[in-house]
Structure formats: C-alpha cells, structure tokens
Design an enzyme around this catalytic site. Structure first.
Site, short mmCIF file in Angstrom:
data_model
loop_
_atom_site.label_atom_id
_atom_site.label_comp_id
_atom_site.label_asym_id
_atom_site.label_seq_id
_atom_site.Cartn_x
_atom_site.Cartn_y
_atom_site.Cartn_z
CG ASP A 167 -1.93 1.09 1.26
OD1 ASP A 167 -2.39 1.49 0.19
OD2 ASP A 167 -2.26 1.56 2.38
CG ASN A 417 4.15 -4.50 7.06
OD1 ASN A 417 3.90 -4.18 8.22
ND2 ASN A 417 3.30 -4.30 6.07
CD GLU A 418 -0.55 -5.59 7.46
OE1 GLU A 418 -0.99 -5.61 6.30
OE2 GLU A 418 -1.11 -5.03 8.41
CG ASN A 472 0.87 -3.98 11.23
OD1 ASN A 472 1.57 -3.61 12.17
ND2 ASN A 472 1.32 -4.05 9.99
CE1 TYR A 474 -4.76 0.65 10.01
CE2 TYR A 474 -3.82 -1.54 9.78
CZ TYR A 474 -3.69 -0.17 9.71
OH TYR A 474 -2.49 0.39 9.36
CE1 TYR A 478 -8.64 -0.79 5.09
CE2 TYR A 478 -6.99 -1.09 6.80
CZ TYR A 478 -7.37 -0.55 5.59
OH TYR A 478 -6.49 0.24 4.89
CD GLU A 512 0.77 -0.99 9.36
OE1 GLU A 512 -0.39 -1.09 8.91
OE2 GLU A 512 1.78 -1.27 8.70
CD1 TRP A 557 -1.37 3.13 8.16
CD2 TRP A 557 0.75 2.66 8.71
NE1 TRP A 557 -0.67 2.95 7.00
CE2 TRP A 557 0.63 2.67 7.31
CE3 TRP A 557 2.01 2.41 9.28
CZ2 TRP A 557 1.71 2.41 6.46
CZ3 TRP A 557 3.08 2.15 8.45
CH2 TRP A 557 2.92 2.15 7.06
CE LYS A 576 -6.07 3.07 7.42
NZ LYS A 576 -5.84 2.80 5.99
O1 LIG Z 1 -4.22 -0.19 5.18
C1 LIG Z 1 -3.40 0.55 5.70
O2 LIG Z 1 -3.59 1.76 5.87
C2 LIG Z 1 -2.07 -0.03 6.12
O3 LIG Z 1 -2.26 -1.29 6.68
C3 LIG Z 1 -1.54 -2.40 6.33
O4 LIG Z 1 -2.26 -3.09 5.38
C4 LIG Z 1 -3.55 -3.53 5.66
C5 LIG Z 1 -4.50 -3.38 4.68
C6 LIG Z 1 -5.76 -3.86 4.88
C7 LIG Z 1 -6.09 -4.51 6.06
N1 LIG Z 1 -7.35 -5.00 6.22
O5 LIG Z 1 -8.18 -4.94 5.28
O6 LIG Z 1 -7.67 -5.52 7.32
C8 LIG Z 1 -5.14 -4.65 7.05
C9 LIG Z 1 -3.87 -4.17 6.82
C10 LIG Z 1 -0.16 -2.20 5.75
O7 LIG Z 1 0.87 -2.73 6.55
C11 LIG Z 1 0.14 -0.75 5.45
O8 LIG Z 1 1.19 -0.67 4.51
C12 LIG Z 1 -1.09 -0.05 4.97
O9 LIG Z 1 -0.84 1.24 4.51
#
Ligand SMILES: O=C(O)[C@H]1O[C@@H](Oc2ccc([N+](=O)[O-])cc2)[C@H](O)[C@@H](O)[C@@H]1O
Length: 605
Positions: A167, A417-418, A472, A474, A478, A512, A557, A576
């Site tokens: 991303d 990472n992830e 990480n 969310y 998300y 994150e 993040w 973000k």
């Molecule tokens: O999405 C974001 O802002 C950031 O999160 C992380 O990527 C995810 C994307 C989607 C989901 N999800 O859908 O759960 C979880 C993680 C990455 O490490 C980071 O590079 C990115 O910018």
C-alpha cells in the site's frame, strides 16, 4: 560478507567523498533497446532530472508517472588526478529496484533491491584528471522473487504497469544521494561495535575489518572531544569510565576514531559516531540500558510532494521537529530501510528505530493487502518462486544489518510486514530469516515482524520467532467501523485476552492502528473519514492498550498521509496520517500530543 564497504561516505585525511547530487540526464527505455543501441556509452535524447528523487511526480504525463520497465540515468564525473593509486568507487544510496552501472561503457556492477546502498569499484575503468561517463540502467518492475513483492502487468497498448502487493506508490529511481569516493588501497572496510554496562562504566567491544595487515588504532572521544579510551588491534575492548549513556530522547554520542597506521604515518582514517547503550527484551519488557521503555510513535514512509520517495533533508528536519513536538520517542521504518541521514539524525535526537527490511507483500491474493482482513488462508510460501524470494530477502537483510548495525537508534529489526504466517510453509521461511538476523547482528537486537489481522492466537504459526510481538490492527476501521466501534473494541479486547491466555511472555507492541481521515472533513456527530472519527478511534484504541500490561508500545499508522496506487480504497493516497502530506497537524495531533507528553518513558514498567 558483502564485497563493498557499507561505511557512510566521509572525507578524512586519507579519504575523499564527493557528492554527485544535482541534475542528471534521464531517459525512459520503453522498447528495452538501451543495451542493444549503445546507451551504455551515453543516452541518445535525455531529459534533465534531479538526483536524489523519484522520477514519477515531476512530469505531467500519466504514462510517465505509471511507467514500469527500464529507465536510464547518466552523468559526467571528473576524477581528480591526485586520486590515481587510490581505490575509487561510485556509491549509490539506493537504486530502486534494480540497477546495472556502466562507466565509460564498461559494466562495473549490478544490484538487486531498491532501498540499500551499493558501491562499484571503478578504479581500473576511470580516466584520471578527466571526465568519465557514468550510466545507470534502472528497472522498477515488481515480482514475487524480489522484495517488496508485486506483479507487473501489460496493458492493451503494450505498456507495462506495476501492481504492488503493498500500500504505497511504487516510487523509483535514484532516490538517495550518490557519491564518488576515494580511499587508500589498504582501507577500513567495516566497523562493528557492541556494549556492556558495568556499574558506572562501560565496555565497548569493537571489531575493525580492513583490507590489509597494518596496525589498527582506535580512539574513543567524548562529546567534548576528550579521549575516553583507546585501544590497538583489529579487535578489542575499550574501557570507558563513567560512561555517558545514550538514552531515549536524551542522546549522547561518542566519536570513535579508527586509524590504520604503519607506525610512522596514518594509512587510513575513519570516524564513526557511536552511542553507548544496551537493548534487550526481558519477559514482557523492552529494556534500554536495563530500564523499561514504552514506545510512542509512528509507522512512517519516505514520501513527500514532488520528489516522492526521494531523500529530502528539509522534509527530514520537519518530520523530526513534529515528532519531538508531539512527544513521540520512536518510529518504524515501514516498509523499507530509510536514507542513512535519517538514522544519523535519530542517533542525535535519541529516537528509537525499528528498522524494517523491505519484505512487504508476502501475502497472496488479488487485492493483496486489502484481503488480509477476510481471514483467507493463502499459503504464499508454497510457491516455486519462494527459494528465490528468500535469497533476495536474506541479501537485503544482510545489507541492512551491515549498514545500520552501529546506529544506537536502531533497537530492533523488523523482518517482514504483514506476511502470510498461518500456514506450515511459512514456518521454515521465517526460521531462516530470523536465524540469519541473529547471526548477523553482534548486538543481538530483538527481532520482530508485523502481524496482519488474520494472524491471531490460534492461527499464527510464526510469532514464536519474534522477540517482540508486533500487531497491525484496524478494529474500528477495516473491521467494525463507524457506529459499530463498540464491537470493534470488544474484538480488540478479545484478541488481547487471547494472547494473554497463551502466556507468550513477550512484549507486545502495536506497529499499526489508524483510520483514514480527510483534513478537509469535520462532522458532528462523527462519520468515518472525518477528523472527529479519527479522535474517537484513537481514544477507543488507546483505552484498550492501557488496560493490558504486556502492551509496551504504540506506533500509530501513519505519521503523515502518503501516496499509494489509485483505487476505490484510497482517496489520492492513504489518509491515515496524523499529519497531512504537507506536514501540518490534523485535529487528532493535539490529542496525541497530550497523551504522549503525559506517558512516562517507563509506562507500565
Ligand atoms: O491499510 C493501511 O492503511 C495499512 O495497513 C496495512 O495493510 C492492511 C491493509 C488492509 C487490512 N485489512 O483490510 O484488514 C489490514 C492491513 C499495511 O501494513 C500498510 O502498509 C497499509 O498502509
């Protein structure tokens, strides 16, 4: 062992470092004709472009911004006559993602991996006291055999396009400084240090690699320039009485003068700044100089207007001022090792860095990083390309540790990472990477990787390798966003209860957590994307963090809004940021400042 020295270019009595930054010639090679058409001798119809910078955002044509393939840089370099007899190198801070270097038409080196330095020995190829032609063929295509991972597609008009599995925008080019360097034939190749605290005193053990057999002298000076200790020999220990330690946001640097001497004269000399400090993990604590520390800070990017991922000394300064203003003490170099100047500044400002190798996108799915939340099992590591990927990964790791090992600011290595971490095939891959980091780092710094949302208690097979478990998460963005935030809170609590029940007995940190927020939007009551929502989201998340003792850090993040690939999930980039891309605060920044200024360094210690 790498075949080029990773020491940062410096001029000393025996060395010269000349910056090649400035305007270079530049040309895209859409037909991949450069090699066959003799571009190695000079570009046929170049444009003029700055180095260091990403090339993408200078131009008004979308075909250029989105260009994937070969592109070339060229510059004349004058090699002084007095350098004859020395060893002469061209040293690139990075070339994203792969490069071949030619001097006067002769290929001098090639390099894979876009975020670490490499040098070409040009001693026997250059003409002295004359201009020489330096030409670099760079390529920015993505694949699953190099990190960061992605694919390269071909559009119906035949043009290639990068499809990142990550991303952030696939910025590329000569994004960091280029130096011409000259060193003596017998020169200091590498310096490695380690620390042990003994009461008020400290032992600094060192190892100096040189290309010859003459005597090595090491003199350690304190910040006032007084000699604190000295030693002789390629390996040894410096006894420092009343050592002044390097502490969090209270840095103290010693300067280590290394000399090769033949008894009468200095053959080579290099000065390395060091900070005396130890770092270790004990039970659920991260200890700096034996004292617990709570991490407050950010996941960042090297990203700014116009120059993209290009190193910019002004942006760096502003970022550090903002991090100090908001009360942060740490950051992760998500998702690649940053420019060396940034670590030097962190050394001086006392920031703690989690240094990340560019291993991002090691997760298989169509929209890749977006689909992690669905809990899909992807078995990324079962591909037949995995051994080649592992090779590039280990190589980048070796370069990163060689480059960054002497920075007191670097307190941990982030090795992925992830990634996909829920299949059996991930386990041996992780084992190799984690073992390698341990073997390469004399200081044995803690190792970590950032767990994606589907890597939870019961599914993750790889957190066993981490010294610090980094999440990480969310919940509230998300997953269960908006008015469902109360359920997001329950899910976050439930996950942390799950980890607690496993008795992992390691520090957990959040590398994150965040919510996209438009600096233009206010809404009462809140909606997702408004500044009000970002505040509610962070408050909810922090309250949960505070109720678990083993949570020993929070890196939100992201530090600032940043550019990504265009798409329905991103509004001209990822929003973000706590700061905008222009480095001005969103409303939440003031709340974060209040919180972080009130948390003691040893919070939960
Ligand atoms: O999405 C974001 O802002 C950031 O999160 C992380 O990527 C995810 C994307 C989607 C989901 N999800 O859908 O759960 C979880 C993680 C990455 O490490 C980071 O590079 C990115 O910018």
């Amino acid at each position: 062992m790498l075949d080029y020295s990773m020491l940062y270019p410096e001029s000393t009595v025996s060395r010269r470092a000349v910056s090649m930054d400035g305007m270079w010639n530049f040309q895209l090679d859409e037909k991949e004709e450069g090699i066959a058409s003799g571009w190695t001798e000079g570009l046929p119809s170049p444009d003029s472009i700055p180095v260091p910078a990403s090339f993408q955002d200078f131009y008004t044509e979308k075909d250029i911004r989105e260009y994937a393939g070969d592109f070339w840089y060229e510059k004349d370099m004058f090699i002084p006559g007095e350098w004859e007899g020395k060893k002469v190198f061209v040293r690139f801070g990075c070339a994203t993602h792969r490069a071949e270097v030619f001097v006067n038409g002769v290929k001098v080196t090639e390099h894979l991996g876009g975020f670490l330095p490499f040098s070409a020995d040009v001693t026997d190829v250059v003409r002295y006291n004359a201009q020489n032609k330096l030409v670099v063929k760079v390529n920015n295509e993505l694949s699953v055999t190099n990190i960061p991972c992605g694919t390269t597609i071909t559009l119906s008009n035949g043009k290639k396009m990068a499809k990142p599995y990550f991303d952030f925008f696939n910025y590329s080019g000569l994004q960091r400084s280029v130096y011409l360097t000259a060193v003596p034939q017998e020169y200091i190749f590498d310096i490695t240090t380690d620390y042990e605290l003994c009461g008020e005193d400290a032992k600094v053990s060192y190892r100096i690699d040189t290309t010859g057999e003459h005597t090595v002298l090491v003199t350690l000076c304190d910040a006032e320039g007084n000699v604190a200790a000295s030693a002789q020999g390629k390996e040894g220990v410096l006894d420092v009485k009343n050592a002044h330690l390097w502490e969090v946001r209270n840095a103290y640097l010693y300067s280590m003068m290394v000399q090769i001497t033949d008894g009468a004269e200095v053959i080579d000399e290099y000065r390395q700044e060091i900070g005396i400090r130890t770092v270790e993990v004990k039970d659920t604590s991260i200890l700096l100089n034996g004292k617990p520390v709570y991490l407050k800070g950010f996941g960042k990017h090297e990203d700014s207007d116009i120059i993209g991922r290009g190193f910019n000394i002004g942006v760096m300064k502003r970022d550090f001022e903002l991090m100090k203003w908001i009360g942060a003490n740490s950051f992760r170099t998500s998702h690649y090792p940053y420019s060396e100047e940034i670590y030097q500044m962190a050394d001086r400002e006392g920031f703690l860095i989690i240094d990340e190798v560019p291993a991002v996108g090691l997760f298989e799915s169509l929209m890749n990083f977006m689909e992690a939340s669905t809990g899909k099992q992807t078995a990324f590591f079962e591909k037949e390309t995995t051994p080649e990927l592992l090779k590039s990964h280990l190589h980048a790791l070796e370069e990163m540790i060689a480059r960054d090992k002497n920075h007191p600011s670097v307190i941990a290595w982030s090795l992925l990472n992830e990634p996909e971490s829920t299949s059996d095939a991930a386990v041996p891959y992780f084992k190799e990477v984690f073992d390698k980091a341990h073997e390469l780092d004399v200081q044995k710094r803690p190792r970590t990787f950032a767990l994606v949302m589907n890597a939870v208690p019961g599914t993750c097979k790889c957190h066993q390798f981490s010294d610090i478990v980094a999440l990480n998460r969310y919940y509230g963005w998300y997953v269960k966003g908006g008015h469902e935030m109360m359920d997001a809170r329950e899910m976050l609590i439930k996950e942390l209860e799950g980890w607690k029940a496993m008795n992992v007995n390691k520090p957990f940190i959040f590398t994150e957590y965040g919510a996209d927020t438009l600096a233009s939007e206010h809404k009462l009551p809140s909606v997702m994307w408004s500044q009000e929502y970002q505040e509610e989201y962070l408050k909810m998340t922090h309250d949960v963090f505070d109720s678990f003792d083993f949570v020993k850090g929070e890196q939100v993040w992201n530090f600032a809004d940043f550019q990504t690939t265009e798409g329905i999930m991103r509004v001209n980039g990822n929003k973000k940021g706590i700061f905008t891309r222009q480095r001005q605060p969103k409303d939440v920044a003031y709340k974060l400042k209040q919180r972080w200024e009130s948390l003691p360094v040893d919070f939960k210690g």
